[in-house]
Design an enzyme around this catalytic site. Structure first.
Site, PDB file in Angstrom:
ATOM      1  N   ASN A  94       0.802  -1.225   0.000  1.00 53.64           N
ATOM      2  CA  ASN A  94       0.000   0.000   0.000  1.00 53.64           C
ATOM      3  C   ASN A  94       0.836   1.276   0.000  1.00 53.64           C
ATOM      4  O   ASN A  94       0.286   2.375  -0.102  1.00 53.64           O
ATOM      5  CB  ASN A  94      -1.002  -0.005   1.161  1.00 53.64           C
ATOM      6  CG  ASN A  94      -2.134  -0.987   0.906  1.00 53.64           C
ATOM      7  OD1 ASN A  94      -2.286  -1.480  -0.223  1.00 53.64           O
ATOM      8  ND2 ASN A  94      -2.914  -1.275   1.925  1.00 53.64           N
ATOM      9  N   ARG A 148      -7.544  -1.564  -6.495  1.00 52.85           N
ATOM     10  CA  ARG A 148      -7.939  -0.161  -6.344  1.00 52.85           C
ATOM     11  C   ARG A 148      -6.972   0.747  -7.101  1.00 52.85           C
ATOM     12  O   ARG A 148      -6.982   1.966  -6.939  1.00 52.85           O
ATOM     13  CB  ARG A 148      -7.926   0.274  -4.867  1.00 52.85           C
ATOM     14  CG  ARG A 148      -8.642  -0.639  -3.945  1.00 52.85           C
ATOM     15  CD  ARG A 148     -10.052  -0.311  -3.579  1.00 52.85           C
ATOM     16  NE  ARG A 148     -10.452   1.011  -3.266  1.00 52.85           N
ATOM     17  CZ  ARG A 148     -11.684   1.463  -3.491  1.00 52.85           C
ATOM     18  NH1 ARG A 148     -12.559   0.681  -4.094  1.00 52.85           N
ATOM     19  NH2 ARG A 148     -12.036   2.668  -3.135  1.00 52.85           N
ATOM     20  N   CYS A 203     -11.016  -5.240  -2.900  1.00 49.12           N
ATOM     21  CA  CYS A 203     -11.680  -6.155  -1.980  1.00 49.12           C
ATOM     22  C   CYS A 203     -13.157  -5.811  -1.791  1.00 49.12           C
ATOM     23  O   CYS A 203     -13.500  -4.646  -1.596  1.00 49.12           O
ATOM     24  CB  CYS A 203     -11.002  -6.083  -0.620  1.00 49.12           C
ATOM     25  SG  CYS A 203      -9.402  -6.882  -0.591  1.00 49.12           S
ATOM     26  N   ILE A 227     -15.664   6.999  -3.227  1.00 41.73           N
ATOM     27  CA  ILE A 227     -14.558   7.815  -3.723  1.00 41.73           C
ATOM     28  C   ILE A 227     -14.984   9.288  -3.809  1.00 41.73           C
ATOM     29  O   ILE A 227     -14.379  10.074  -4.506  1.00 41.73           O
ATOM     30  CB  ILE A 227     -14.040   7.313  -5.097  1.00 41.73           C
ATOM     31  CG1 ILE A 227     -15.209   7.166  -6.084  1.00 41.73           C
ATOM     32  CG2 ILE A 227     -13.259   6.041  -4.971  1.00 41.73           C
ATOM     33  CD1 ILE A 227     -14.761   7.045  -7.535  1.00 41.73           C
ATOM     34  N   ASP A 228     -16.074   9.625  -3.081  1.00 49.33           N
ATOM     35  CA  ASP A 228     -16.597  10.996  -3.189  1.00 49.33           C
ATOM     36  C   ASP A 228     -15.583  12.057  -2.753  1.00 49.33           C
ATOM     37  O   ASP A 228     -15.540  13.145  -3.329  1.00 49.33           O
ATOM     38  CB  ASP A 228     -17.925  11.146  -2.432  1.00 49.33           C
ATOM     39  CG  ASP A 228     -17.900  10.559  -1.043  1.00 49.33           C
ATOM     40  OD1 ASP A 228     -17.153   9.588  -0.828  1.00 49.33           O
ATOM     41  OD2 ASP A 228     -18.612  11.055  -0.159  1.00 49.33           O
ATOM     42  N   ILE A 274     -14.290   0.742  10.028  1.00 45.81           N
ATOM     43  CA  ILE A 274     -13.848   1.368   8.774  1.00 45.81           C
ATOM     44  C   ILE A 274     -14.683   0.883   7.594  1.00 45.81           C
ATOM     45  O   ILE A 274     -15.159   1.673   6.803  1.00 45.81           O
ATOM     46  CB  ILE A 274     -12.342   1.091   8.509  1.00 45.81           C
ATOM     47  CG1 ILE A 274     -11.488   1.422   9.745  1.00 45.81           C
ATOM     48  CG2 ILE A 274     -11.856   1.862   7.267  1.00 45.81           C
ATOM     49  CD1 ILE A 274     -11.396   2.871  10.125  1.00 45.81           C
TER      50      ILE A 274
END
Ligand code: EPZ
Length: 416
Positions: A22, A91, A115, A122-123, A325
């Site tokens: 990541n 992503r 996932c 994604i705003d 989350i």
């Protein structure tokens, strides 16, 4: 293909942590911001990175990915298209959006896959980029963005978002004027990206509490960069060291990155000894139950929730993990229950009643971290566990079966 685990083996020895997926993903997207060359070291050879590399090649990148090193350069952009068939499993596409509009003024990128762990909105990305001056439309599963010139903005993230922060940060490095981004995420991967961008000539000030001030530049240069170690892989092996009478030393670790996990494990009675970049783990005689909730960094990471759940099946008593989350990140629970775990889901909380004896069964991984939790379940279970759909694991863990076998596990890849 599937993963077959002959469980019940003691694990001991040293395991070396790979570079962070990541961190490498946004850092590869940052290559778009310059026409110069880049050299990355410590890039994990996992499927999500291969997808990102392919997506870059599709827009004009030249380079190679060999032995954890990537050499890459995008002298000129061939296309602004990031097609669905390349990025549907990851992503990656969303991270390309910001840098691509910033350099190219046009981007058509597939809506992100990745996932299936809940709503992955994604705003914030789109709000921020629109505020910078981009026109953005969503059509037939694609984000289509145009802009003559991006401008610096003041933007406060309504909630912390890792890739949202990375995207706006990268776009802001080439925007005209100053950007002030507040309530940014604080994950170590973001600091690593800031280090890379700064070495490229970007002007970024990282203040306390998620405030980023970026002064846009007209061009950025190439760089050489070593990716930080993967804190989720680190945490996964520390958890693997916490059951039976395992004796694992996790090497190339940055213990600070997983402080929240180490504190939870200490409360469970696990013995942790830190020596610089090594974490030595010795299990508790009786694992104690705990209550944990996932939070943005430096809180307990959602990406270790599933793996900790597997360990908690071995604690005597009732543990609770609250997932704050992502709203559908409990797909591993059903599979762990097939192995004999006693876990109930109430709202966003998993209630784990232990200690349960796990027995091998055929189970299926649904997402990246869930697959690691199932592999851990297979290591604890008596007899053979078959984990189907191993692609999910290979998206983000470098050589996990091989690394575990070196510690004494008995894991094979089988045709199925
Ligand atoms: C990153 O995903 C990671 N992916 C995830 O890693 C990780 O689980 C997650 O951060 C949380 O730590 C990468 O870094 C590539 P977010 P990201 O935006 O950026 C909401 C793994 O296993 N949100 O921080 O997609 C969102 O719905 C994975 O390696 C909005 O509402 O996560 C979520 O509830 C999977 N609007 C929360 O914020 C937005 O525009 C956090 O998401 C963006 C996010």
């Amino acid at each position: 293909m599937a993963i077959a685990i002959n469980g019940g083996k003691k694990l001991s020895g040293i395991v070396k942590i790979s570079g962070a997926k990541n961190a490498a993903l946004p850092e590869l997207a940052a290559v778009i911001l310059s026409s110069d060359g880049f050299e990355f070291e410590g890039v994990p050879e996992v499927e999500d990175i291969k997808v990102m590399f392919k997506a870059l090649e599709n827009i004009g990148a030249e380079g190679e990915f060999v032995s954890n090193r990537i050499k890459v350069k995008i002298p000129s952009l061939k296309s602004g298209l990031v097609p669905r068939d390349i990025v549907e499993t990851s992503r990656a596409s969303i991270l390309i959006l910001g840098p691509l509009i910033a350099r190219n003024g046009y981007a058509k990128v597939s809506l992100p896959g990745g996932c299936p762990i809940g709503d992955r909105k994604i705003d914030f990305h789109l709000q921020g980029l629109r505020k910078m001056g981009a026109t953005i439309n969503i059509k037939n599963g694609y984000i289509i963005a145009n802009s003559d010139k991006l401008c610096g903005i003041e933007y406060t993230f309504p909630n912390k978002s890792v890739t949202g922060t990375e995207n706006l940060l990268m776009a802001a490095t080439l925007a005209e004027g100053e950007s002030v981004l507040t309530n940014c995420a604080l994950e170590p991967e973001i600091s690593d990206l800031i280090n890379l961008l700064s070495s490229m000539g970007a002007d970024i000030k990282q203040e306390e509490n998620g405030l980023l001030i970026i002064k846009g530049k007209t061009t950025l240069k190439g760089s050489k960069h070593k990716v930080i170690p993967d804190r989720i892989e680190m945490g996964t092996y520390v958890i693997a060291g916490s059951f039976f009478d395992n004796e694992i030393i996790v090497e190339n670790a940055i213990p600070e990155y997983i402080k929240s996990l180490l504190n939870v494990l200490k409360n469970m009675g696990v013995k942790i000894v830190i020596d610089k970049n090594r974490i030595k783990v010795n299990p508790a005689e009786d694992i104690l139950p705990v209550d944990v909730e996932t939070k943005p960094y430096p809180g307990f990471p959602t990406d270790l929730q599933a793996q900790l759940t597997t360990l908690l099946t071995q604690a005597k008593g009732v543990s609770r993990i609250q997932e704050n989350i992502f709203n559908k990140r409990f797909k591993h629970i059903n599979e762990l229950n097939k192995l004999g775990a006693n876990i109930e889901i109430k709202g966003n909380t998993a209630i784990i009643k232990g200690k349960t004896e796990l027995r091998g069964k055929v189970i299926k991984s649904t997402d990246l971290r869930a697959s690691a939790s199932l592999l851990l379940g297979g290591l604890i279970a008596k007899g053979e566990t078959i984990v189907e759909n191993p692609y999910q694991l290979f998206r983000g863990y470098e050589n996990m079966p091989e690394k575990l076998n070196q510690l004494g596990a008995d894991i094979k890849l089988i045709k199925r």
